[in-house]
Design a protein around this motif. Structure first.
Motif, PDB file in Angstrom:
ATOM      1  N   LEU A  75       5.848   1.911  -0.071  1.00  0.00           N
ATOM      2  CA  LEU A  75       6.706   2.566   0.921  1.00  0.00           C
ATOM      3  C   LEU A  75       7.446   3.741   0.296  1.00  0.00           C
ATOM      4  CD1 LEU A  75       8.133  -0.583   2.747  1.00  0.00           C
ATOM      5  CD2 LEU A  75       6.470   1.039   3.658  1.00  0.00           C
ATOM      6  N   TYR A  76       7.896   3.569  -0.939  1.00  0.00           N
ATOM      7  CA  TYR A  76       8.555   4.682  -1.630  1.00  0.00           C
ATOM      8  C   TYR A  76       7.608   5.855  -1.798  1.00  0.00           C
ATOM      9  CZ  TYR A  76      13.112   2.805  -2.814  1.00  0.00           C
ATOM     10  OH  TYR A  76      14.394   2.359  -2.740  1.00  0.00           O
TER      11      TYR A  76
ATOM     12  N   LEU B  55      -0.949   1.841   2.709  1.00  0.00           N
ATOM     13  CA  LEU B  55       0.029   2.457   1.825  1.00  0.00           C
ATOM     14  C   LEU B  55      -0.502   2.597   0.405  1.00  0.00           C
ATOM     15  CD1 LEU B  55       3.123   0.514   3.118  1.00  0.00           C
ATOM     16  CD2 LEU B  55       2.513   2.865   3.634  1.00  0.00           C
TER      17      LEU B  55
ATOM     18  N   VAL C 270       5.226   6.998   0.107  1.00  0.00           N
ATOM     19  CA  VAL C 270       5.016   7.843   1.281  1.00  0.00           C
ATOM     20  C   VAL C 270       6.278   8.572   1.719  1.00  0.00           C
ATOM     21  CG1 VAL C 270       3.021   6.566   2.131  1.00  0.00           C
ATOM     22  CG2 VAL C 270       5.305   5.891   2.885  1.00  0.00           C
ATOM     23  N   ILE C 271       7.467   8.076   1.350  1.00  0.00           N
ATOM     24  CA  ILE C 271       8.684   8.796   1.741  1.00  0.00           C
ATOM     25  C   ILE C 271       9.201   9.728   0.649  1.00  0.00           C
ATOM     26  CG2 ILE C 271       9.434   7.001   3.349  1.00  0.00           C
ATOM     27  CD1 ILE C 271      11.571   6.224   1.245  1.00  0.00           C
TER      28      ILE C 271
ATOM     29  N   GLU D  15       9.831   3.945  11.022  1.00  0.00           N
ATOM     30  CA  GLU D  15       9.115   2.703  10.759  1.00  0.00           C
ATOM     31  C   GLU D  15       9.138   2.346   9.278  1.00  0.00           C
ATOM     32  OE1 GLU D  15       4.667   0.717  11.350  1.00  0.00           O
ATOM     33  OE2 GLU D  15       4.970   2.861  11.692  1.00  0.00           O
ATOM     34  N   VAL D  16       8.924   3.349   8.417  1.00  0.00           N
ATOM     35  CA  VAL D  16       8.907   3.093   6.976  1.00  0.00           C
ATOM     36  C   VAL D  16      10.274   2.619   6.503  1.00  0.00           C
ATOM     37  CG1 VAL D  16       8.720   4.183   4.715  1.00  0.00           C
ATOM     38  CG2 VAL D  16       6.969   4.597   6.439  1.00  0.00           C
TER      39      VAL D  16
ATOM     40  N   GLU E 148       7.111   7.606  12.398  1.00  0.00           N
ATOM     41  CA  GLU E 148       6.601   6.943  11.199  1.00  0.00           C
ATOM     42  C   GLU E 148       7.687   6.814  10.140  1.00  0.00           C
ATOM     43  OE1 GLU E 148       1.898   8.309  11.327  1.00  0.00           O
ATOM     44  OE2 GLU E 148       3.412   9.630  10.423  1.00  0.00           O
TER      45      GLU E 148
ATOM     46  N   MET F 139      10.801  -0.929   7.511  1.00  0.00           N
ATOM     47  CA  MET F 139      10.049  -1.816   6.624  1.00  0.00           C
ATOM     48  C   MET F 139      10.740  -1.944   5.274  1.00  0.00           C
ATOM     49  SD  MET F 139       6.213  -0.463   7.565  1.00  0.00           S
ATOM     50  CE  MET F 139       5.341  -1.503   6.381  1.00  0.00           C
ATOM     51  N   ARG F 140      11.222  -0.799   4.731  1.00  0.00           N
ATOM     52  CA  ARG F 140      11.964  -0.852   3.471  1.00  0.00           C
ATOM     53  C   ARG F 140      13.165  -1.779   3.587  1.00  0.00           C
ATOM     54  NH1 ARG F 140      14.625   4.005   1.046  1.00  0.00           N
ATOM     55  NH2 ARG F 140      15.430   2.325  -0.259  1.00  0.00           N
TER      56      ARG F 140
ATOM     57  N   LEU G 214       4.909  12.252   7.073  1.00  0.00           N
ATOM     58  CA  LEU G 214       5.203  11.336   8.152  1.00  0.00           C
ATOM     59  C   LEU G 214       5.854  12.078   9.308  1.00  0.00           C
ATOM     60  CD1 LEU G 214       6.856   8.488   6.034  1.00  0.00           C
ATOM     61  CD2 LEU G 214       4.500   8.568   6.838  1.00  0.00           C
TER      62      LEU G 214
ATOM     63  N   GLN H 155       4.197  -3.708  -2.048  1.00  0.00           N
ATOM     64  CA  GLN H 155       4.470  -3.142  -0.723  1.00  0.00           C
ATOM     65  C   GLN H 155       5.694  -2.234  -0.751  1.00  0.00           C
ATOM     66  OE1 GLN H 155       2.642  -3.443   2.192  1.00  0.00           O
ATOM     67  NE2 GLN H 155       1.131  -4.304   0.783  1.00  0.00           N
TER      68      GLN H 155
END
Length: 224
Positions: free
Chosen positions: A159-160, A3, A162-163, A87-88, A84, A91-92, A80, A155
């Motif tokens: 994550l933010y 990430l 990639v989304i 999944e993100v 995916e 995880m968030r 994504l 982390q």
């Protein structure tokens, strides 16, 4: 999937770092959109450097999952897929839930006042999807930062990253209203009550509640 760190948290110290930071910010903000080809020569000219650092930045962005390198075609902005994306968000939900649970005993009235101001900012930009997404991210990252867990925050911020392009596309073209004051206000109510379990539950429900509408929009985009 490795990430990417948040653009604003990086210090550009070399030409490669500068190119990477520039591209990361542009992809997150939707300046370069999914499926768009990135031409090293043009980007190098825009930044004011040679092509080599830009190409090295492409390789780093490919490792981050933000671009796809294609033989003889350079780099293309990638996104994504549906699995995916789920999944993100899972995880968030888990990581932000942990962050807020750890943060609750440390939160002061000053922190709550700042969080209220951030909600005001979100309301002020409800008609500007791009700015709203930035303010929404700022609210969540500030809230999670109160955990004072640096590794955890890196982390969450990644994550933010990639989304964020997907969120901007959804809010620009989808039907979701740009108002979430009530959803976020109940989080603050739990914080004021000092109820860590309740705050974690509400935050996780808030994050997970976004997924069905976002994924439905992305699936529609695929068939459009």
């Amino acid at each position: 999937m490795r990430l990417a760190p948040r653009y604003t948290d990086r210090q550009a110290v070399t030409a490669e770092e500068e190119a990477y930071a520039f591209l990361l910010d542009a992809i997150c903000k939707g300046t370069y959109k999914m499926g768009e080809r990135l031409i090293a020569e043009e980007i190098a000219g825009e930044i004011g450097m040679s092509r080599m650092p830009v190409r090295e930045a492409f390789r780093r962005l490919a490792a981050d999952g933000l671009v796809t390198l294609r033989p003889n075609r350079g780099a293309v902005v990638s996104g994504l897929n549906i699995d995916e994306m789920r999944e993100v968000f899972e995880m968030r939900s888990a990581l932000e839930g942990l962050a807020i649970r750890v943060a609750v005993p440390k939160i002061t009235e000053r922190h709550l006042t700042h969080l209220e101001r951030l909600l005001d900012d979100m309301d002020a930009y409800r008609d500007d999807s791009s700015e709203w997404v930035s303010r929404h991210r700022e609210f969540h990252e500030y809230l999670c930062s109160l955990s004072e867990r640096g590794r955890l925050m890196r982390q969450i911020s990644a994550l933010y990253t990639v989304i964020e392009p997907h969120m901007r596309l959804w809010l620009e073209h989808g039907d979701k209203p740009l108002s979430a004051r009530d959803e976020h206000a109940v989080i603050l109510d739990a914080l004021r009550a000092g109820d860590a379990e309740q705050a974690e539950r509400i935050l996780r429900e808030h994050i997970e509640g976004t997924v069905p509408s976002l994924i439905d929009f992305l699936e529609q985009q695929k068939t459009a």
